[in-house]
Design a protein around this motif. Structure first.
Motif, PDB file in Angstrom:
ATOM      1  N   VAL A 171       1.126  -1.291  -0.240  1.00 59.71           N
ATOM      2  CA  VAL A 171       0.051   0.261  -0.043  1.00 59.71           C
ATOM      3  C   VAL A 171       0.916   0.984  -0.028  1.00 59.71           C
ATOM      4  N   ASN A 172       0.478   1.788  -0.643  1.00 57.48           N
ATOM      5  CA  ASN A 172       1.748   3.112  -1.064  1.00 57.48           C
ATOM      6  C   ASN A 172       0.694   4.140  -1.380  1.00 57.48           C
ATOM      7  N   THR A 173       0.860   5.564  -0.987  1.00 53.20           N
ATOM      8  CA  THR A 173      -0.034   6.868  -1.511  1.00 53.20           C
ATOM      9  C   THR A 173       0.851   7.725  -1.232  1.00 53.20           C
ATOM     10  N   CYS A 174       0.346   9.139  -1.803  1.00 48.52           N
ATOM     11  CA  CYS A 174       1.380  10.572  -2.628  1.00 48.52           C
ATOM     12  C   CYS A 174      -0.273  11.461  -2.650  1.00 48.52           C
ATOM     13  N   PHE A 175       0.111  12.236  -1.595  1.00 51.17           N
ATOM     14  CA  PHE A 175      -0.408  13.330  -1.880  1.00 51.17           C
ATOM     15  C   PHE A 175       0.018  15.237  -1.953  1.00 51.17           C
ATOM     16  N   TRP A 176      -0.830  15.751  -3.284  1.00 50.28           N
ATOM     17  CA  TRP A 176      -0.323  16.669  -3.311  1.00 50.28           C
ATOM     18  C   TRP A 176      -1.329  18.184  -2.441  1.00 50.28           C
ATOM     19  N   GLY A 177      -1.191  20.078  -3.243  1.00 51.18           N
ATOM     20  CA  GLY A 177      -1.524  20.363  -2.982  1.00 51.18           C
ATOM     21  C   GLY A 177      -2.113  20.298  -1.051  1.00 51.18           C
ATOM     22  N   GLU A 178      -3.115  20.249  -1.400  1.00 51.57           N
ATOM     23  CA  GLU A 178      -3.694  20.817   0.222  1.00 51.57           C
ATOM     24  C   GLU A 178      -4.122  19.368   1.257  1.00 51.57           C
ATOM     25  N   LEU A 179      -4.325  18.690   0.813  1.00 50.63           N
ATOM     26  CA  LEU A 179      -4.171  17.390   0.800  1.00 50.63           C
ATOM     27  C   LEU A 179      -2.931  17.221   1.485  1.00 50.63           C
ATOM     28  N   ALA A 180      -2.044  17.720   0.969  1.00 53.02           N
ATOM     29  CA  ALA A 180      -0.484  17.361   1.795  1.00 53.02           C
ATOM     30  C   ALA A 180      -0.535  18.136   2.666  1.00 53.02           C
ATOM     31  N   THR A 181      -0.876  18.984   3.167  1.00 53.91           N
ATOM     32  CA  THR A 181      -0.797  19.837   4.028  1.00 53.91           C
ATOM     33  C   THR A 181      -1.446  19.822   4.579  1.00 53.91           C
ATOM     34  N   SER A 182      -2.691  19.048   4.893  1.00 54.46           N
ATOM     35  CA  SER A 182      -3.593  19.403   5.643  1.00 54.46           C
ATOM     36  C   SER A 182      -3.988  18.148   6.409  1.00 54.46           C
TER      37      SER A 182
END
Length: 195
Positions: A164-175
């Motif tokens: 399982v792996n996940t990447c986040f961008w924008g507000e989903l990365a910072t919030s």
């Protein structure tokens, strides 16, 4: 390309002492394998990413949207063994931006999975493409998959063994709140899906 690849599969069969000329089970296997690789398994290498149908965000919807589980089928770049599982995509749309057709996320996942892959790069390829095309406030891509290079060879682990792996961008990365909401929705969607 298919004809040239079929000749190489024939050569491989010759090296492995597999009779592809007289054995009724393997007689046309090199051609089938070559066609499968070009038209299916590696199709994402030879075709453009899917066109995205955009819709105006007419009501300025700005809350998290999560879609999944999206069926995922790919091929391990290290051992040419299948990878299969599910992808989940979370989108924080811009209130003044666009929303894309829901089925496009499935097509995007399928496109980038249809090539020799490693899962760590696949989540980024999917997410980078969606971000580039739609400019959301935030995006997350999570993949949970079985790697047959681990279950069918080497350690031969249980088919329940997943990566399982996940990447986040924008507000989903910072919030932390948005990130937690996305992961909780993934868990809920996973529990609700049949095996």
């Amino acid at each position: 390309m298919i004809a040239a690849a079929a000749r190489k599969v024939e050569e491989l069969f010759d090296v492995l002492r597999i009779d592809h000329q007289n054995d009724h089970n393997t007689r046309e296997t090199p051609q089938r394998v070559a066609k499968m690789f070009v038209e299916e398994i590696l199709q994402g290498r030879y075709t453009a990413p899917p066109k995205i149908t955009e819709f105006d965000n007419a009501r300025s919807y700005d809350q998290l949207i999560v879609t999944g589980p999206i069926e995922l089928r790919s091929m391990c770049a290290h051992h040419l063994m299948p990878i299969y599982g599910h992808a989940y995509i979370g989108i924080l749309p811009a209130a003044d931006g666009k929303i894309i057709g829901l089925s496009k996320y499935d097509r995007i996942v399928d496109h980038f999975a249809s090539r020799l892959q490693i899962q760590e790069e696949l989540v980024k390829q999917i997410g980078d493409y969606v971000v580039d095309m739609t400019k959301p406030r935030g995006l997350a891509v999570r993949i949970s998959a079985v790697h047959m290079c681990k279950t069918q060879r080497g350690v031969r682990s249980s088919r329940r063994s997943r990566m399982v792996n996940t990447c986040f961008w924008g507000e989903l990365a910072t919030s932390p709140e948005h990130k937690s909401e996305f992961l909780q929705e993934c868990i809920a969607l996973e529990r609700g899906s049949p095996e």
